[in-house]
Design a protein around this motif. Structure first.
Motif, PDB file in Angstrom:
ATOM      1  N   SER A  98       0.842  -1.193   0.000  1.00  0.00           N
ATOM      2  CA  SER A  98       0.000   0.000   0.000  1.00  0.00           C
ATOM      3  C   SER A  98       0.879   1.245   0.000  1.00  0.00           C
ATOM      4  O   SER A  98       1.997   1.229   0.514  1.00  0.00           O
ATOM      5  CB  SER A  98      -0.901   0.018   1.243  1.00  0.00           C
ATOM      6  OG  SER A  98      -1.670   1.201   1.285  1.00  0.00           O
ATOM      7  N   HIS A  99       0.351   2.325  -0.551  1.00  0.00           N
ATOM      8  CA  HIS A  99       1.039   3.614  -0.469  1.00  0.00           C
ATOM      9  C   HIS A  99       0.603   4.393   0.764  1.00  0.00           C
ATOM     10  O   HIS A  99       1.216   5.396   1.110  1.00  0.00           O
ATOM     11  CB  HIS A  99       0.784   4.442  -1.738  1.00  0.00           C
ATOM     12  CG  HIS A  99       1.395   3.825  -2.954  1.00  0.00           C
ATOM     13  ND1 HIS A  99       2.746   3.735  -3.142  1.00  0.00           N
ATOM     14  CD2 HIS A  99       0.829   3.227  -4.024  1.00  0.00           C
ATOM     15  CE1 HIS A  99       3.002   3.129  -4.278  1.00  0.00           C
ATOM     16  NE2 HIS A  99       1.850   2.802  -4.830  1.00  0.00           N
ATOM     17  N   THR A 112       5.778  -0.278   0.453  1.00  0.00           N
ATOM     18  CA  THR A 112       5.198   0.785  -0.379  1.00  0.00           C
ATOM     19  C   THR A 112       5.840   0.882  -1.752  1.00  0.00           C
ATOM     20  O   THR A 112       5.429   1.703  -2.564  1.00  0.00           O
ATOM     21  CB  THR A 112       5.361   2.150   0.321  1.00  0.00           C
ATOM     22  OG1 THR A 112       6.755   2.414   0.489  1.00  0.00           O
ATOM     23  CG2 THR A 112       4.657   2.180   1.664  1.00  0.00           C
ATOM     24  N   THR A 113       6.835   0.037  -2.025  1.00  0.00           N
ATOM     25  CA  THR A 113       7.676   0.229  -3.211  1.00  0.00           C
ATOM     26  C   THR A 113       7.386  -0.731  -4.362  1.00  0.00           C
ATOM     27  O   THR A 113       8.222  -0.881  -5.242  1.00  0.00           O
ATOM     28  CB  THR A 113       9.154   0.123  -2.817  1.00  0.00           C
ATOM     29  OG1 THR A 113       9.357  -1.091  -2.090  1.00  0.00           O
ATOM     30  CG2 THR A 113       9.567   1.311  -1.954  1.00  0.00           C
TER      31      THR A 113
END
Length: 196
Positions: A98-99, A112-113
């Motif tokens: 997830s961001h 996040t990547t």
């Protein structure tokens, strides 16, 4: 090396949730999609409270016993209420792609990547066991990146007519080889190997 697989209940028309899923609403209106977890007389050896048919218990426990870590996308994470703690597997840690931030909870890791890094983190957390993917977005991204070894469909004989689809648009065809088909009360278990 550990394998990466996706194994989810799915309607005949390809949905993994009912209509209107979301935080506080769970997986939406999905009649029968998960009934096979509880409509038998054989207790799962992996998940307390699951009572499956004998055929489903054999398939379910074999798959669940392989899981060393689970990787889920943000929609699945929110819909399933894991922000309040817990994971989808009783012993395996959860990696979330997830961001947006998630609460800092035991047995949960945020990545996040991108899907490649998320799968790598899940493999590390799995400690040599397999990684189970959850959610259509994560499954599709991992398939598109060539990171999935197996697809397991627990196909329930219902047409939901709406909800979240299991698979999203892929950049190219993904060929599968059927390894096993197990009919059981209320569900057919279809186990495929991804051809590369």
């Amino acid at each position: 090396m550990s394998k990466v697989f996706v194994a989810l209940s799915v309607s005949v028309d390809g949905y993994i949730t009912g209509r209107d899923p979301g935080a506080g609403r769970g997986l939406g209106d999905a009649p029968l999609l998960f009934d096979w977890y509880f409509d038998g007389d054989t207790s799962s050896r992996v998940f307390d409270g699951f009572r499956l048919s004998e055929a489903s218990a054999r398939v379910f426990d074999a798959v669940a016993g392989r899981v060393g870590a689970t990787l889920a996308g943000r929609n699945t994470y929110d819909d399933s209420g894991w922000a309040n703690g817990g994971t989808p597997h009783p012993t395996a840690p959860l990696v979330v792609l997830s961001h947006r931030p998630i609460p800092e909870l035991e047995r949960q890791t945020l990545v996040t990547t991108g899907i490649e890094d998320a799968v790598a983190a899940a493999r590390e957390a799995a400690g040599g066991k397999d990684v189970g993917l959850m959610g259509g977005g994560v499954a599709t991204a991992a398939l598109a990146a060539g990171l999935v070894d197996e697809v397991i469909l627990h196909q329930v004989p219902i047409l939901l007519g709406g909800g979240r689809p299991f698979f999203r648009s892929l950049p190219e065809h993904v060929r599968l080889e059927l390894l096993e088909a197990v009919p059981a009360p209320g569900v057919t278990h279809l186990h495929y190997r991804v051809l590369r």
